[in-house]
Write a protein that holds these residues in place. Sequence first.
Motif, PDB file in Angstrom:
ATOM      1  N   GLU A 120      28.281  37.478  38.073  1.00 46.98           N
ATOM      2  CA  GLU A 120      28.061  36.695  38.944  1.00 46.98           C
ATOM      3  C   GLU A 120      28.850  34.989  38.053  1.00 46.98           C
ATOM      4  N   GLU A 121      28.604  35.011  36.936  1.00 46.71           N
ATOM      5  CA  GLU A 121      29.396  33.771  35.920  1.00 46.71           C
ATOM      6  C   GLU A 121      30.443  34.215  35.899  1.00 46.71           C
ATOM      7  N   ALA A 122      31.439  35.953  35.677  1.00 52.08           N
ATOM      8  CA  ALA A 122      32.312  36.384  35.995  1.00 52.08           C
ATOM      9  C   ALA A 122      33.028  35.918  36.930  1.00 52.08           C
ATOM     10  N   TRP A 123      33.285  36.168  38.513  1.00 59.37           N
ATOM     11  CA  TRP A 123      33.409  35.962  39.400  1.00 59.37           C
ATOM     12  C   TRP A 123      34.584  34.908  39.792  1.00 59.37           C
ATOM     13  N   PRO A 124      34.120  33.645  39.083  1.00 60.75           N
ATOM     14  CA  PRO A 124      34.582  32.891  39.288  1.00 60.75           C
ATOM     15  C   PRO A 124      35.987  32.728  38.573  1.00 60.75           C
ATOM     16  N   LEU A 125      36.558  33.214  37.263  1.00 60.27           N
ATOM     17  CA  LEU A 125      37.088  33.586  36.188  1.00 60.27           C
ATOM     18  C   LEU A 125      37.996  35.190  36.945  1.00 60.27           C
ATOM     19  N   PHE A 126      37.609  35.685  37.246  1.00 60.59           N
ATOM     20  CA  PHE A 126      37.950  37.124  37.943  1.00 60.59           C
ATOM     21  C   PHE A 126      39.001  36.249  39.010  1.00 60.59           C
ATOM     22  N   GLN A 127      38.806  35.372  40.200  1.00 63.20           N
ATOM     23  CA  GLN A 127      39.002  34.909  41.122  1.00 63.20           C
ATOM     24  C   GLN A 127      40.029  33.808  40.770  1.00 63.20           C
ATOM     25  N   LYS A 128      40.203  32.824  40.203  1.00 60.21           N
ATOM     26  CA  LYS A 128      41.100  32.593  39.734  1.00 60.21           C
ATOM     27  C   LYS A 128      41.880  32.475  38.775  1.00 60.21           C
ATOM     28  N   TYR A 129      42.471  34.030  38.817  1.00 57.75           N
ATOM     29  CA  TYR A 129      43.142  34.803  38.502  1.00 57.75           C
ATOM     30  C   TYR A 129      43.659  36.009  39.235  1.00 57.75           C
ATOM     31  N   GLY A 130      43.190  35.687  40.625  1.00 63.05           N
ATOM     32  CA  GLY A 130      44.306  36.489  41.896  1.00 63.05           C
ATOM     33  C   GLY A 130      43.271  37.350  42.312  1.00 63.05           C
ATOM     34  N   ASP A 171      47.632  43.034  36.182  1.00 66.65           N
ATOM     35  CA  ASP A 171      48.455  43.043  34.994  1.00 66.65           C
ATOM     36  C   ASP A 171      48.203  41.851  34.242  1.00 66.65           C
ATOM     37  N   ALA A 172      48.493  40.682  35.253  1.00 67.38           N
ATOM     38  CA  ALA A 172      49.669  39.427  34.671  1.00 67.38           C
ATOM     39  C   ALA A 172      47.666  38.604  34.446  1.00 67.38           C
ATOM     40  N   ALA A 173      46.818  38.951  35.395  1.00 61.24           N
ATOM     41  CA  ALA A 173      44.959  38.210  34.845  1.00 61.24           C
ATOM     42  C   ALA A 173      44.830  38.925  33.847  1.00 61.24           C
ATOM     43  N   TRP A 174      44.520  40.108  33.693  1.00 64.69           N
ATOM     44  CA  TRP A 174      44.433  40.240  32.844  1.00 64.69           C
ATOM     45  C   TRP A 174      44.670  40.140  31.341  1.00 64.69           C
ATOM     46  N   GLU A 175      45.811  39.630  31.341  1.00 64.79           N
ATOM     47  CA  GLU A 175      47.006  39.128  29.695  1.00 64.79           C
ATOM     48  C   GLU A 175      46.333  38.029  29.546  1.00 64.79           C
ATOM     49  N   LYS A 176      46.311  36.821  30.775  1.00 67.08           N
ATOM     50  CA  LYS A 176      45.766  35.543  30.449  1.00 67.08           C
ATOM     51  C   LYS A 176      44.557  35.287  30.932  1.00 67.08           C
ATOM     52  N   MET A 177      43.199  36.537  30.956  1.00 64.66           N
ATOM     53  CA  MET A 177      41.937  35.895  30.522  1.00 64.66           C
ATOM     54  C   MET A 177      41.843  36.467  29.139  1.00 64.66           C
ATOM     55  N   GLN A 178      42.604  36.744  28.235  1.00 66.98           N
ATOM     56  CA  GLN A 178      41.847  37.197  27.228  1.00 66.98           C
ATOM     57  C   GLN A 178      42.921  35.946  26.196  1.00 66.98           C
ATOM     58  N   ASP A 179      43.036  35.117  26.744  1.00 63.95           N
ATOM     59  CA  ASP A 179      43.585  33.863  25.928  1.00 63.95           C
ATOM     60  C   ASP A 179      43.016  32.719  26.774  1.00 63.95           C
ATOM     61  N   ASP A 180      42.447  32.818  27.733  1.00 69.87           N
ATOM     62  CA  ASP A 180      41.221  31.668  28.276  1.00 69.87           C
ATOM     63  C   ASP A 180      39.699  31.304  27.174  1.00 69.87           C
ATOM     64  N   PRO A 181      39.964  30.129  27.167  1.00 73.54           N
ATOM     65  CA  PRO A 181      38.116  29.923  26.471  1.00 73.54           C
ATOM     66  C   PRO A 181      36.962  30.705  26.991  1.00 73.54           C
ATOM     67  N   ALA A 182      36.790  30.920  28.250  1.00 73.96           N
ATOM     68  CA  ALA A 182      35.726  31.275  29.476  1.00 73.96           C
ATOM     69  C   ALA A 182      35.641  33.053  28.849  1.00 73.96           C
ATOM     70  N   MET A 183      36.683  33.210  29.011  1.00 73.99           N
ATOM     71  CA  MET A 183      36.179  34.951  28.624  1.00 73.99           C
ATOM     72  C   MET A 183      35.036  34.688  27.489  1.00 73.99           C
TER      73      MET A 183
END
Length: 115
Positions: free
Chosen positions: A24-34, A80-92
């Motif tokens: 549930e907490e991951a959803w906003p991050l996934f949504q943020k990236y599309g 693909d872009a989302a997974w790349e950006k999420m690697q550097d997102d501090p929230a991850m």
Amino acid sequence: MTYVTGFLTPVPTANKDRYIKSAEEAWPLFQKYGALKQVEAWGERIEDGKTTDFKRAVKLEDGEQVVFSWLVWPDRATADAAWEKMQDDPAMKDFDMPFDGKRMIWGGFETVFER
């Protein structure tokens, strides 16, 4: 057609609530990236197969259950872009991962039929 990232994850049954909270907490991050949709499904009837099955796919251990989940994206480029950006997102780095990630399997799928 959309694009889907699918996951099979072995989760200790004692961590079910933690897993759900983490998802549930991951959803906003996934949504943020599309991501358009997230589905988390806790195994209820996981039968033994003759050649292979969900249990063997994740090397399920006693006291664990298989979780089948997927993220829906508008297209592969977005995923693909989302997974790349999420690697550097501090929230991850802050997410609680109450499972053995080495036994999680995942893959990307181009949809060929939707209703």
